[in-house]
Design an enzyme around this catalytic site. Sequence first.
Site, PDB file in Angstrom:
ATOM      1  N   ARG A  33       0.811  -1.218   0.000  1.00 17.21           N
ATOM      2  CA  ARG A  33       0.000   0.000   0.000  1.00 17.21           C
ATOM      3  C   ARG A  33       0.847   1.272   0.000  1.00 17.21           C
ATOM      4  O   ARG A  33       0.312   2.361  -0.139  1.00 17.21           O
ATOM      5  CB  ARG A  33      -0.925   0.005   1.221  1.00 17.21           C
ATOM      6  N   VAL A  34       2.149   1.141   0.176  1.00 18.04           N
ATOM      7  CA  VAL A  34       3.010   2.325   0.274  1.00 18.04           C
ATOM      8  C   VAL A  34       4.144   2.274  -0.726  1.00 18.04           C
ATOM      9  O   VAL A  34       4.473   3.261  -1.373  1.00 18.04           O
ATOM     10  CB  VAL A  34       3.580   2.466   1.709  1.00 18.04           C
TER      11      VAL A  34
END
Length: 504
Positions: free
Chosen positions: A366-367
């Site tokens: 997600r990052v």
Amino acid sequence: MTLKDLADNLFDRLDHAAGRPVDLSRQERGAVSRVLHGVVEVTGFHEALSDEVIEFDGGASGLALDLVPGKAGVVLLRDPQGLRPGQGARRTGRVASVPVGEALLGRVVDPLGVPLDDGPPPAAARLSPIEAPAPRIMDRAPVTRPLQTGIKAVDALVPIGRGQRELIVGDRQTGKTAVAVDTILNQIGSGVISVYCAIGQRGDATARVIARLRAAGAMENCVVVVAGGEEPAGLQYIAPFAATAIAEGFMRAGRDVLIVFDDLTRHARAYRELSLLLRRPPGREAYPGDIFYLHSRLLERATQLRESAGGGSLTALPIIETQAQNLSAYIPTNLISITDGQIYLSPMLVRRGQMPAVDVGRSVSRVGGKAQLAGYRAVAGPLKLAYAQFEELESFARFGAKLDEDTRAQLARGRAVREALKQDEGEPIGVASQIALLLAVSEGLLDGFALSYFGPVAEAVMAAVAESPAAQDVARGLPLEGARRAELLAVIRAALQEVQDGHA
């Protein structure tokens, strides 16, 4: 002796005693009331602190974990050494701490900083509490720099950024530790310090990991913290916190740090054992209700700091073990919700010989995509789409149905992608070589090669771009486009032509 002589002697002793300094320090003492497996109940403490070190008559020590008025539940960090009810206990006034600093590099220690590698005690500059608050929000910075693992399937499709928390999850014997160790090996020469924390592992398994790190020369910038499966549950409980304190010491000094927790499933079991012995009410799967808070306050300490706060980073790779691919169990769901993504290793892929067994469809970051190099972004999108379409088509192709040309081309492309993502354990691959190989696959340059010969072809491609200026520019983060892309494709095509000419 007369009465006067006795009185003179007494006064002489009083005068002598008065000239010595008197210790007026206050010390709170208690008594052991109950001894269980790794847990001791002590009565008489009214001002004990959480995580305070408690010492017992006879040399044993532990941490005050459960505090109620007039009583404390103490978790033992060593064997009880004949501890029994009625023995005395005293508060030390200090919380559990571990040595931190450059002296720990290359060492193997336990969670208390005691060396396990037959070397002298590390001459650390200072002690740091194992429990510390996570960095403040205002001290954190966005994750913008990649942490290269050297694994094609991860760097291209599930990228990790420095300061990220990426979960490694899968059943037993799916290669979770291998992915983490290969990531540590890939940090050689990158300036990243690695901390490997073994929790509840067998001694021979931990020894093999340490031997691999030493053989590759990775121990020079690595610290290994070990709390084996034969150690008390209390020592296993504090192991990841102690390892994080060591890693934070480097992060606060402005260094980039990678920490691996292997694994938090065993850590959760140790905490469950302690909690049940302390008579805390059990919840789901008999874990205490605060098990989520336990792991969240541990992993929240991983971050990227702002330049004003030192500029260091702490990247966490926690490992957990699932049973029968059950990702909806209590501990996996907890950690999936805490972390910034997960790398899922599938036992089905292991049985097919696809190693590393990264399930692209169930893995997510997600990052890290925001920190991914531009060259990876140029090839990752087409690869992911081609692989997802291939997995759907392959199940239909097994029925022997007649396929049109487009479907056969998609299957050929998907098989090439799957072969390109295979990688031997302990052989991390550089950025330039990875991007060149994945570019060749995404452009369809390897579709016509037999799968049995795919390995030598891939090696030829990666070797050809080793000295290519375009590949080195891409490895430094420049975009893969225009003349740079054309030059790299020309080098790849020339390498493939040589391979074909040599086997004509």
